[in-house]
Design a protein around this motif. Structure first.
Motif, PDB file in Angstrom:
ATOM      1  N   ALA A  44       0.831  -1.209   0.000  1.00  0.00           N
ATOM      2  CA  ALA A  44       0.000   0.000   0.000  1.00  0.00           C
ATOM      3  C   ALA A  44       0.864   1.257   0.000  1.00  0.00           C
ATOM      4  O   ALA A  44       0.565   2.240  -0.707  1.00  0.00           O
ATOM      5  CB  ALA A  44      -0.932  -0.013   1.214  1.00  0.00           C
ATOM      6  N   LEU A  45       1.949   1.235   0.766  1.00  0.00           N
ATOM      7  CA  LEU A  45       2.866   2.373   0.805  1.00  0.00           C
ATOM      8  C   LEU A  45       3.529   2.592  -0.550  1.00  0.00           C
ATOM      9  O   LEU A  45       3.678   3.724  -1.011  1.00  0.00           O
ATOM     10  CB  LEU A  45       3.923   2.150   1.885  1.00  0.00           C
ATOM     11  N   GLN A  46       3.925   1.490  -1.200  1.00  0.00           N
ATOM     12  CA  GLN A  46       4.555   1.616  -2.520  1.00  0.00           C
ATOM     13  C   GLN A  46       3.583   2.200  -3.544  1.00  0.00           C
ATOM     14  O   GLN A  46       3.977   2.978  -4.422  1.00  0.00           O
ATOM     15  CB  GLN A  46       5.066   0.248  -2.984  1.00  0.00           C
ATOM     16  N   LYS A  47       2.313   1.836  -3.437  1.00  0.00           N
ATOM     17  CA  LYS A  47       1.311   2.405  -4.336  1.00  0.00           C
ATOM     18  C   LYS A  47       1.177   3.910  -4.113  1.00  0.00           C
ATOM     19  O   LYS A  47       1.081   4.690  -5.072  1.00  0.00           O
ATOM     20  CB  LYS A  47      -0.040   1.723  -4.118  1.00  0.00           C
ATOM     21  N   GLN A  48       1.147   4.337  -2.836  1.00  0.00           N
ATOM     22  CA  GLN A  48       1.042   5.755  -2.523  1.00  0.00           C
ATOM     23  C   GLN A  48       2.217   6.540  -3.092  1.00  0.00           C
ATOM     24  O   GLN A  48       2.075   7.693  -3.499  1.00  0.00           O
ATOM     25  CB  GLN A  48       0.969   5.954  -1.012  1.00  0.00           C
ATOM     26  N   GLN A  49       3.378   5.905  -3.124  1.00  0.00           N
ATOM     27  CA  GLN A  49       4.587   6.565  -3.621  1.00  0.00           C
ATOM     28  C   GLN A  49       4.778   6.387  -5.117  1.00  0.00           C
ATOM     29  O   GLN A  49       5.816   6.756  -5.664  1.00  0.00           O
ATOM     30  CB  GLN A  49       5.802   6.025  -2.863  1.00  0.00           C
ATOM     31  N   ASN A  50       3.767   5.788  -5.777  1.00  0.00           N
ATOM     32  CA  ASN A  50       3.804   5.574  -7.228  1.00  0.00           C
ATOM     33  C   ASN A  50       5.014   4.752  -7.674  1.00  0.00           C
ATOM     34  O   ASN A  50       5.595   4.995  -8.738  1.00  0.00           O
ATOM     35  CB  ASN A  50       3.786   6.918  -7.975  1.00  0.00           C
ATOM     36  N   GLU A  79      -6.288  -7.083  -6.610  1.00  0.00           N
ATOM     37  CA  GLU A  79      -6.247  -5.617  -6.588  1.00  0.00           C
ATOM     38  C   GLU A  79      -5.559  -5.035  -7.820  1.00  0.00           C
ATOM     39  O   GLU A  79      -5.458  -3.819  -7.956  1.00  0.00           O
ATOM     40  CB  GLU A  79      -5.505  -5.141  -5.333  1.00  0.00           C
TER      41      GLU A  79
END
Length: 291
Positions: A44-50, A79
């Protein structure tokens, strides 16, 4: 841009660090020994950071939380995460030899680093077999790479080829090998072609390989070689759709001859070309790649 994750698991001493370094060289953000409990939050964090390309290594040190991983991977795929799972394996003999050379202690062993004492060697073998049991669910469904007798440079090459392969419902890995050096652990199907005419006994062809035009022409002149190719092609053509529908991501087809230089190499080249129009098809030549 979708998030591309490569999960590396496998036996301790099988080369996970080498694989992780190969992915780092390929531009992946790499994390070693991530606890399974943190996987969902980390993604989830990696997604937020693109983030676009991430590699994660997990091993038996995660202990009781390992059974969480298969379900987590299924959830991430739903997902929309592009997730590839690689499992590095080696024979017990190869792992014992590596621990003997490095004098390191196995993560599951309470013994001191391995010496020549028989009881300590037995304890190491028991630890390795216990690790196999604990990692069995992670091995299922992953692309397995047998690192027993390949060099680190070969492993790096195999890893980079896998991640560069186009995404498809199924990735085929055609691998040539020499029976005299053992059957690859990562093979889903093994075909023995030692009964075919052997270019090794033709002096002008002995030093060549199944990728050389002289050997190709010689093998194509024999009806048995064509029949063998047709039989393998027919078998795979009949069952690959079923494997893809069973959510298999990778299938490794090993073709073995005596020395792994001529007949098996020729057939791997031809099969990869023939199936490459429909599936992502990779080639490995275990014995040739080692030279």
């Amino acid at each position: 841009m979708s998030l591309d994750i490569v999960l590396i698991t496998g036996m301790s001493g099988s080369g996970k660090s080498v694989a992780l370094h190969a992915l780092e060289d390929a531009g992946y953000y790499c994390v070693d020994n991530l606890p399974p409990e943190l996987l969902t939050a980390f993604v989830a964090l990696q997604k937020q950071q693109n983030a676009s390309h991430v590699a994660i290594a997990m091993d038996v040190r995660s202990g009781v939380s390992l059974p969480l991983v298969p379900q987590q991977l299924d959830s991430l795929r739903r997902e929309g995460v592009v997730l590839r799972s690689l499992f590095l394996d080696s024979t017990t003999d190869a792992l014992v030899h590596r621990y003997s050379e490095t004098r390191r202690r196995h993560p599951l062993s309470r013994q001191d680093p391995l010496t020549d004492l028989p009881e300590q060697q037995r304890a190491l073998v028991q630890s390795i077999e216990l690790e196999r049991e604990l990692l069995a669910d992670l091995r299922d469904g992953a692309d397995v790479i047998d690192t027993s007798i390949i060099r680190p440079a070969q492993l790096q090459s195999y890893i980079k080829a896998l991640i560069a392969a186009p995404q498809s419902a199924l990735t085929l890995v055609f691998q040539s090998f020499a029976f005299k050096r053992g059957v690859p652990l990562d093979a889903d199907f093994v075909f023995d072609v030692r009964m075919l005419p052997n270019p090794h006994y033709v002096p002008a062809l002995r030093a060549l390989t199944g990728r050389d035009v002289q050997v190709i022409d010689w093998l194509r002149s024999h009806d048995d070689v064509a029949r063998m190719y047709g039989d393998i092609e027919q078998f795979l053509g009949r069952w690959l759709d079923a494997l893809a529908h069973d959510h298999r991501s990778y299938v490794t087809v090993a073709i073995g001859c005596t020395g792994g230089q001529h007949r098996s190499v020729f057939l791997v080249e031809q099969l990869a070309r023939g199936f490459g129009d429909r599936w992502a098809a990779l080639k490995r030549h275990r014995e040739l790649d080692a030279t």
